[in-house]
Design a protein around this motif. Sequence first.
Motif: not given
Length: 384
Positions: A202-219, A311-321
């Motif tokens: 359940v962990i990768p299913i729930v969290w990987l999509p928002p991590i990918i989307y957040g990384t995209y927004l940060a980029s 965008h930098v803050a979001t990149a750091v946050y997504c890496g941490a998650i």
Amino acid sequence: MPSRTLPTFTLADVQSHNTKKSCYVTLGDNVYDVTDFLDSHPGGADLVLQYAGKDIAEILQDGTSHAHSETAYEVLDDSLVGHLATKKSAPNGSAANGSAVNGHAANGKAKTSATPKTPGPHPRTGMSSEEDLSKETDIDTDYKTHKFLDLNRPLLPQIWNSGFKKDFYLDQVHRPRHYKGGESAPLFGNFLEPLTKTPWWVIPIVWLPPIIYGTYLASLGFQYKLALAPWWMAGFGLWSLVEYIFHRFLFHLDDYLPDNRVGITLHFLLHGVHHYLPMDKYRLVMPPTLFFALCSPFWKVAHFVIFWDWHVATAVYCGAIFGYVCYDLTHYFLHHQNLPLWYKSLKKYHLEHHFLDYNNGFGVTTRFWDRVFGTELVPVVKTA
């Protein structure tokens, strides 16, 4: 108790039992059926299946993996189904004159004259190695002996209504038990029960999509997309420190735990139940709702600290998650799967946190911060 007459197997017979449905192993001239133990093995079923139909004397003494305790030999004793048809077999089917195999007698019992000295049981937990975590608890005897929790009944009402003093609770909750093959003991005992269980996937299913989307927004805030990578990796690395802080100062808030039923119940729900039943597969990773409650404030903290660039803050946050996802999966695999050689010492380190010393060894994905802050767990060392 009268001895039973056991059948004799050829080596080919034993080698044919090499699947998850029927798994035989040998130790010296004895043949053991360990099929029912596969899912309870601390290293996972795959590790046992590597030796299906084979002799296990060498792996039992392999210090690179871990030295097996006498509990492992007790499990074998309960699984004895016959003997190999060899010239060394005595008429009664046992090894001739009780000869020892790699320091252990052929019936799986240690010969004191040949067995290397190993650390004795820990004075608090009564455990000496990770196999003890998977030795099934006699529920009735445990309750009569310790007067703590009855694993036959829902645990949460018992904790809430117990009137336990903090010192007694902490002592008992850190003595690991093993519930009926590692299944989940009842927590609520009603319709809420399914909500307390979280499979690891359940962990990768729930969290990987928002991590990918957040990384995209940060980029979108970086002219050169690769410039995002150092910030993302900084967040990923930062997680290991957050993991250590959470584990030490939140999950193990033992000394500062309020001595009342509210504090004790919250402690049990947050992390105590995991130490009490460490091999429970469904109460090991953090439920998404709980982690969401914990990580939401860090979103604001990240953007407060890195105030100059969203965008930098979001990149750091997504890496941490993403670091958290790696942590939760690592934690599960340390308990329930066989691991590559370079991970085996980490598995041993974490499981000793459970059965040896819960006041140290707070790092799960790394012991680096334990070394920095002086909480490194001293491993069990075998003496000659």
